[in-house]
Design an enzyme around this catalytic site. Structure first.
Site, PDB file in Angstrom:
ATOM      1  N   ASP A 109     -19.400 -15.447  68.032  1.00  0.00           N
ATOM      2  CA  ASP A 109     -18.953 -14.109  68.404  1.00  0.00           C
ATOM      3  C   ASP A 109     -20.112 -13.149  67.632  1.00  0.00           C
ATOM      4  O   ASP A 109     -19.879 -12.032  67.605  1.00  0.00           O
ATOM      5  CB  ASP A 109     -17.575 -14.020  67.883  1.00  0.00           C
ATOM      6  CG  ASP A 109     -16.652 -14.462  69.044  1.00  0.00           C
ATOM      7  OD1 ASP A 109     -16.762 -14.475  69.993  1.00  0.00           O
ATOM      8  OD2 ASP A 109     -15.406 -14.720  68.479  1.00  0.00           O
ATOM      9  N   ASP A 179     -16.249 -17.730  76.656  1.00  0.00           N
ATOM     10  CA  ASP A 179     -16.320 -16.410  76.066  1.00  0.00           C
ATOM     11  C   ASP A 179     -17.770 -16.444  75.587  1.00  0.00           C
ATOM     12  O   ASP A 179     -18.467 -15.309  75.733  1.00  0.00           O
ATOM     13  CB  ASP A 179     -15.540 -16.134  74.855  1.00  0.00           C
ATOM     14  CG  ASP A 179     -14.235 -16.472  75.201  1.00  0.00           C
ATOM     15  OD1 ASP A 179     -13.923 -17.672  75.695  1.00  0.00           O
ATOM     16  OD2 ASP A 179     -13.453 -16.011  74.774  1.00  0.00           O
TER      17      ASP A 179
HETATM   18  N1  GLY Z   1     -13.639 -13.776  72.967  1.00  0.00           N
HETATM   19  C1  GLY Z   1     -12.484 -13.629  72.543  1.00  0.00           C
HETATM   20  C2  GLY Z   1     -11.490 -12.844  73.645  1.00  0.00           C
HETATM   21  O1  GLY Z   1     -11.609 -12.567  74.820  1.00  0.00           O
HETATM   22  O2  GLY Z   1     -10.260 -12.788  73.390  1.00  0.00           O
END
Ligand code: GLY
Length: 401
Positions: A109, A179
């Site tokens: 992330d 993601d």
């Molecule tokens: N990337 C984590 C979410 O979308 O909650």
């Protein structure tokens, strides 16, 4: 096609009105939240990830901590008002500290953290400090690549709570998640800046891996896949934040739709465009008539769990995709995006100046219902993507993905 040329005058007027409302609201909200890093508003007030510890843990490095800066920088880009920059840099100074504490804290992330903050700052102001931080972040992301399985490792340590029933504990050294597709633009950016193709090569290996392991024939996607990190053998897949294993978590659809669109834009690899279109076709065929998006396209009819985050981020991806294809397809994507954005404005948005959030019905995961990360509430990244989408309609703002 050229998106702006295809907006009707009524649609263009709507985008202008939205921009005016966003700026009017943010002029007040930015002062209330000038020394916060909000992850969303609770009872109309932005929380502060620096002081509050939610059930998902972590504060400084919480994965959405770049989006408040992203909102401020996007508004700086259209107003040139330095106050937006000042407040955005409050977040950046704190994210800078995270880089020196990064071992064990950084996850994939880091793209969501540094693209809307330092990369956007650098693109708008040329700040050397922002360039440096974004470059370190890109190296940390590249360092998560496993060349045996050709995937970027998602997380460290134990998995997060709130996953679909039946998801066992995973060995996170082997875990890749969909993601990550929207973290790849940090690597594309790094290759463009350094004129060194290594970052792009890593991003493309991950995207190619995702096509093989995450995308079903009908264009729906898997949230989580676990590989053996020593051999690359497939171990299992997981429902993750969606309803259940084998279901279709709407935000997973979105991260891949926008991620493959971005990957095509940066590499011109045709397979990425075809993949983005396939995911978009699935997404479009599942949008309810009212334009509001569920947390999971396979969730039961009741209770209704809505995800404004998915609607707003999908709108961004579809508008971007519309700009990369011919008119007939492009119009379909553009109309779907407008349908979702207008549904948010009419049925979910809070334009009152006394409250901090805009979009009121996001949900992070089907099985998480607490007050901080639960159903039908405001999230900073939903607001970020709503603003990005509205500006994109007008050909304004900066595309960081
Ligand atoms: N990337 C984590 C979410 O979308 O909650």
């Amino acid at each position: 096609m050229n998106v702006q040329e295809h907006l009707t005058s009524e649609q263009a007027l709507w985008a202008n009105q939205m921009t005016a409302k966003i700026i009017e609201k943010l002029l007040v909200v930015r002062e209330r939240s000038a020394v916060k890093i909000p992850s969303g508003a609770i009872d109309g007030v932005h929380d502060n990830k620096l002081t509050e510890q939610g059930p998902l843990g972590r504060t400084k490095t919480f994965w959405t901590n770049g989006f408040w800066a992203g909102i401020l920088w996007q508004l700086y880009s259209v107003t040139q008002d330095m106050r937006y920059a000042e407040i955005a840099r409050y977040t950046e100074d704190i994210l800078h500290d995270c880089l020196s504490e990064a071992t064990g804290l950084a996850t994939h992330d880091i793209g969501y953290l540094f693209l809307p903050s330092s990369v956007l700052d650098y693109k708008l102001t040329g700040s050397k400090h922002a360039l440096n931080d974004a470059s370190v972040a890109a190296n940390l992301l590249a360092g998560r690549f496993n060349p045996v399985g050709n995937y970027i490792r998602a997380w460290n340590g134990k998995t997060l709570p709130g996953f679909a029933p039946g998801d066992s504990e995973m060995h996170t050294a082997g875990v890749a998640i969909i993601d990550c597709m929207l973290n790849l633009p940090l690597l594309y950016w790094a290759s463009e800046i350094t004129e060194d193709p290594r970052y792009r090569h890593i991003a493309m290996k991950h995207a190619d891996m995702a096509i093989k392991n995450f995308i079903w024939e009908d264009g729906s996607v898997i949230h989580i896949v676990e590989f053996d990190p020593e051999t690359s053998a497939y171990v299992s897949d997981f429902g993750g934040q969606g309803y259940q294993k084998g279901s279709s978590w709407a935000r997973g659809q979105v991260w891949s739709l926008y991620g493959f669109t971005a990957s095509y834009k940066h590499t011109q690899k045709q397979e990425y465009l075809e993949t983005a279109k396939k995911i978009a076709a699935y997404f479009l065929s599942n949008i309810p008539d009212n334009g509001l998006i569920p947390e999971d396209f396979c969730q039961p009819a009741e209770p209704w769990v809505q995800d404004d985050i998915a609607a707003c981020a999908a709108s961004c991806g579809l508008i971007e995709l519309a700009g990369l294809v011919h008119e007939k397809e492009g119009r379909t994507y553009l109309e779907a995006a407008l349908n979702m954005l207008r549904a948010i404005d009419e049925k979910s948005a809070d334009w009152s100046l006394g409250t901090d959030g805009i979009t009121m019905r996001g949900s992070t995961a089907y099985h998480v219902r607490d007050r901080v990360h639960g159903w039908n509430k405001n999230y900073i990244y939903a607001d970020y993507f709503f603003i990005e989408a509205v500006l994109k309609l007008k050909g304004q703002g900066v595309c960081i993905w």
